[in-house]
Motif scaffolding. Structure first.
Motif, PDB file in Angstrom:
ATOM      1  N   ILE A   1       1.635   0.111 -14.737  1.00  0.00           N
ATOM      2  CA  ILE A   1       0.375  -0.627 -14.664  1.00  0.00           C
ATOM      3  C   ILE A   1       0.055  -1.017 -13.226  1.00  0.00           C
ATOM      4  O   ILE A   1      -1.098  -0.891 -12.768  1.00  0.00           O
ATOM      5  N   SER A   2       1.054  -1.471 -12.481  1.00  0.00           N
ATOM      6  CA  SER A   2       0.827  -1.854 -11.082  1.00  0.00           C
ATOM      7  C   SER A   2       0.408  -0.655 -10.240  1.00  0.00           C
ATOM      8  O   SER A   2      -0.480  -0.754  -9.384  1.00  0.00           O
ATOM      9  N   LEU A   3       1.041   0.488 -10.478  1.00  0.00           N
ATOM     10  CA  LEU A   3       0.659   1.700  -9.752  1.00  0.00           C
ATOM     11  C   LEU A   3      -0.786   2.089 -10.066  1.00  0.00           C
ATOM     12  O   LEU A   3      -1.558   2.452  -9.173  1.00  0.00           O
ATOM     13  N   GLY A   4      -1.139   2.001 -11.348  1.00  0.00           N
ATOM     14  CA  GLY A   4      -2.514   2.304 -11.728  1.00  0.00           C
ATOM     15  C   GLY A   4      -3.504   1.348 -11.094  1.00  0.00           C
ATOM     16  O   GLY A   4      -4.561   1.757 -10.609  1.00  0.00           O
ATOM     17  N   ALA A   5      -3.151   0.058 -11.084  1.00  0.00           N
ATOM     18  CA  ALA A   5      -4.031  -0.948 -10.478  1.00  0.00           C
ATOM     19  C   ALA A   5      -4.190  -0.721  -8.985  1.00  0.00           C
ATOM     20  O   ALA A   5      -5.208  -1.086  -8.385  1.00  0.00           O
ATOM     21  N   ALA A   6      -3.174  -0.096  -8.347  1.00  0.00           N
ATOM     22  CA  ALA A   6      -3.259   0.195  -6.914  1.00  0.00           C
ATOM     23  C   ALA A   6      -4.077   1.450  -6.640  1.00  0.00           C
ATOM     24  O   ALA A   6      -4.778   1.541  -5.631  1.00  0.00           O
ATOM     25  N   ILE A   7      -4.005   2.420  -7.556  1.00  0.00           N
ATOM     26  CA  ILE A   7      -4.636   3.724  -7.320  1.00  0.00           C
ATOM     27  C   ILE A   7      -6.065   3.801  -7.852  1.00  0.00           C
ATOM     28  O   ILE A   7      -6.950   4.380  -7.202  1.00  0.00           O
ATOM     29  N   TYR A   8      -6.320   3.217  -9.021  1.00  0.00           N
ATOM     30  CA  TYR A   8      -7.630   3.375  -9.655  1.00  0.00           C
ATOM     31  C   TYR A   8      -8.803   2.871  -8.813  1.00  0.00           C
ATOM     32  O   TYR A   8      -9.883   3.477  -8.840  1.00  0.00           O
ATOM     33  N   PRO A   9      -8.663   1.756  -8.067  1.00  0.00           N
ATOM     34  CA  PRO A   9      -9.811   1.345  -7.230  1.00  0.00           C
ATOM     35  C   PRO A   9     -10.213   2.414  -6.215  1.00  0.00           C
ATOM     36  O   PRO A   9     -11.419   2.620  -5.974  1.00  0.00           O
ATOM     37  N   ALA A  10      -9.235   3.098  -5.624  1.00  0.00           N
ATOM     38  CA  ALA A  10      -9.567   4.151  -4.662  1.00  0.00           C
ATOM     39  C   ALA A  10     -10.275   5.319  -5.354  1.00  0.00           C
ATOM     40  O   ALA A  10     -11.263   5.860  -4.842  1.00  0.00           O
ATOM     41  N   ILE A  11      -9.767   5.690  -6.545  1.00  0.00           N
ATOM     42  CA  ILE A  11     -10.396   6.776  -7.302  1.00  0.00           C
ATOM     43  C   ILE A  11     -11.803   6.381  -7.737  1.00  0.00           C
ATOM     44  O   ILE A  11     -12.767   7.155  -7.592  1.00  0.00           O
ATOM     45  N   GLY A  12     -11.922   5.157  -8.274  1.00  0.00           N
ATOM     46  CA  GLY A  12     -13.230   4.691  -8.718  1.00  0.00           C
ATOM     47  C   GLY A  12     -14.229   4.599  -7.582  1.00  0.00           C
ATOM     48  O   GLY A  12     -15.406   4.962  -7.739  1.00  0.00           O
ATOM     49  N   GLY A  13     -13.786   4.111  -6.417  1.00  0.00           N
ATOM     50  CA  GLY A  13     -14.679   4.009  -5.272  1.00  0.00           C
ATOM     51  C   GLY A  13     -15.146   5.382  -4.792  1.00  0.00           C
ATOM     52  O   GLY A  13     -16.327   5.579  -4.469  1.00  0.00           O
ATOM     53  N   TYR A  14     -14.225   6.352  -4.763  1.00  0.00           N
ATOM     54  CA  TYR A  14     -14.576   7.710  -4.316  1.00  0.00           C
ATOM     55  C   TYR A  14     -15.569   8.357  -5.275  1.00  0.00           C
ATOM     56  O   TYR A  14     -16.582   8.932  -4.850  1.00  0.00           O
ATOM     57  N   LEU A  15     -15.302   8.254  -6.588  1.00  0.00           N
ATOM     58  CA  LEU A  15     -16.176   8.889  -7.569  1.00  0.00           C
ATOM     59  C   LEU A  15     -17.549   8.223  -7.636  1.00  0.00           C
ATOM     60  O   LEU A  15     -18.580   8.899  -7.759  1.00  0.00           O
ATOM     61  N   SER A  16     -17.570   6.892  -7.546  1.00  0.00           N
ATOM     62  CA  SER A  16     -18.855   6.192  -7.614  1.00  0.00           C
ATOM     63  C   SER A  16     -19.723   6.464  -6.395  1.00  0.00           C
ATOM     64  O   SER A  16     -20.954   6.365  -6.467  1.00  0.00           O
TER      65      SER A  16
END
Length: 413
Positions: free
Chosen positions: A155-170
């Motif tokens: 969960i911590s790894l996901g919380a660290a990675i998903y913002p970068a993925i979400g920011g790039y895709l958005s």
């Protein structure tokens, strides 16, 4: 609960396959959990521009999503005990993934909000409670602690990675991050096909009409109140800091969004690393000592932040906060998942969902409000003092109430 039929003969290889499949189910679910807010929040500005709405309206995507869990989680827990974990976990993953992915083709912001509300009925904290329930059903002692630690690390790894993925895709299109929610449906298919759940007999299933009363009798009251209180305070503190941190770093050091994101990611990666060692930590020290140590790590980090030590030192200080989170959170969730008998475990962990959601909702409001009034340095310093005073006071009360002739009751048991 009765073990799967093919395990009743005690075959070691069959049991190993069952436990391995359970671990994969738990970790796959844990990988979905942090998609809830971190994946969406970086793109709120793009959503604001796409629909011509205000920033406050865009923020409703977070608020509307968080509210249903407070009401739905206890029902999910009760029916997971009544109908089985597999059915409820599969259903929640399907709702979470389908409603989230459908937002990518929503024609209006009103439809987006409606789908986000539906998605919140199977939110990340609800999925987390079902995952920790499976861990409690399948593993005991150090292996249980290790699985919980690996779950929190994921969960911590996901919380660290998903913002970068979400920011790039958005940045490409406002709706692209929502497409990723379809991965939850893939996990649901895996759970439905690959997970072999122990089957409860009719005698083992709690009766629906008296479920709450029987569950209350089965759970030790004082340890439960302590644990749920600590869960609430932990998530209030963590999400309060997450929310206040960008404002503090921008004002104190003039950092931009990318730099702030890297510092937050570093803190989460430290938390994930420490969580992975949860099983080793539990073998090395008792729960109460680990919880006290984690709280003192929180307090030390906040006290250092109050001193405005500089960018590099602040980065290291946030790592110390990550250590506290990596120690405390797995211990709390591990203790809650073993607090009740098998037939009530999902219901007990669903209350964990309510306390987590309450902490997530209250923390940002409290920290932003007090930070704006007191200043963030003063807020961090005052919080550190309160944490230390509360910890010392709790230890004094604990020792005063302890009866020498009886077995000592740990904070987490």
């Amino acid at each position: 609960m009765t073990r799967p039929q093919h395990l009743s003969d005690g075959a070691g290889s069959s049991q190993a396959r069952w436990q391995s499949t359970t671990v994969l189910t738990i970790l796959a679910t844990a990988a979905v959990v942090p998609m809830d807010v971190p994946l969406v929040s970086p793109g709120l500005g793009e959503i604001e521009r796409a629909f011509g709405i205000s920033g406050t309206q865009a923020g409703l995507l977070v608020t509307v999503y968080a509210l249903p869990a407070l009401l739905v989680a206890p029902l999910v827990g009760m029916y997971a005990d009544r109908l089985g974990r597999k059915r409820l976990l599969t259903a929640c993953l399907v709702v979470f993934g389908t409603a989230g992915a459908a937002i990518s083709v929503a024609p209006s912001f009103e439809v987006v909000l409606a789908l986000r509300l539906v998605q919140g009925c199977a939110s990340g904290p609800i999925l987390l409670s079902l995952a920790t329930t499976l861990a409690g059903d399948t593993f005991v002692d150090r292996r249980h602690d290790t699985v919980i630690g690996a779950t929190m690390a994921t969960i911590s790894l996901g919380a660290a990675i998903y913002p970068a993925i979400g920011g790039y895709l958005s940045a490409i299109a406002w709706n692209l991050p929502f497409v990723l929610y379809g991965l939850a449906v893939v996990v649901a298919v895996f759970v439905s096909v690959g997970f072999d759940e122990p089957v409860a007999t009719a005698e083992e299933k709690p009766r629906a009409r008296v479920y709450v009363r029987e569950a209350a009798r089965a759970v030790p009251t004082v340890p439960a109140v302590r644990l749920y209180g600590l869960v609430f305070l932990t998530y209030l503190l963590v999400f309060g800091l997450y929310t206040a941190l960008p404002f503090y770093l921008e004002r104190a050091y003039g950092l931009g969004a990318a730099q702030i994101g890297l510092m937050t990611m570093g803190m989460l990666l430290v938390s994930a690393t420490v969580s992975m060692g949860s099983g080793l930590l539990s073998a090395w020290a008792p729960d109460r000592s680990l919880l006290v140590g984690g709280v003192l790590a929180y307090a030390s980090a906040l006290a250092l932040l109050a001193l405005t030590p500089g960018v590099v030192a602040t980065f290291c200080t946030l790592g110390l906060f990550g250590v506290g989170s990596g120690v405390i959170t797995p211990r709390l969730l591990s203790s809650i998942s073993t607090l009740a008998p098998d037939e009530f475990r999902a219901g007990v962990t669903s209350i964990q969902t309510v306390t987590i959601s309450a902490g997530q909702a209250a923390g940002p409001v409290l920290f932003i409000g007090l930070g704006s009034w007191l200043g963030y340095q003063r807020l961090f310093g005052a919080t550190a003092v309160v944490l230390v005073a509360t910890t010392v006071g709790s230890l004094i009360v604990y020792e005063f109430q302890r009866v020498p002739s009886r077995e000592r009751l740990s904070v987490g048991k």
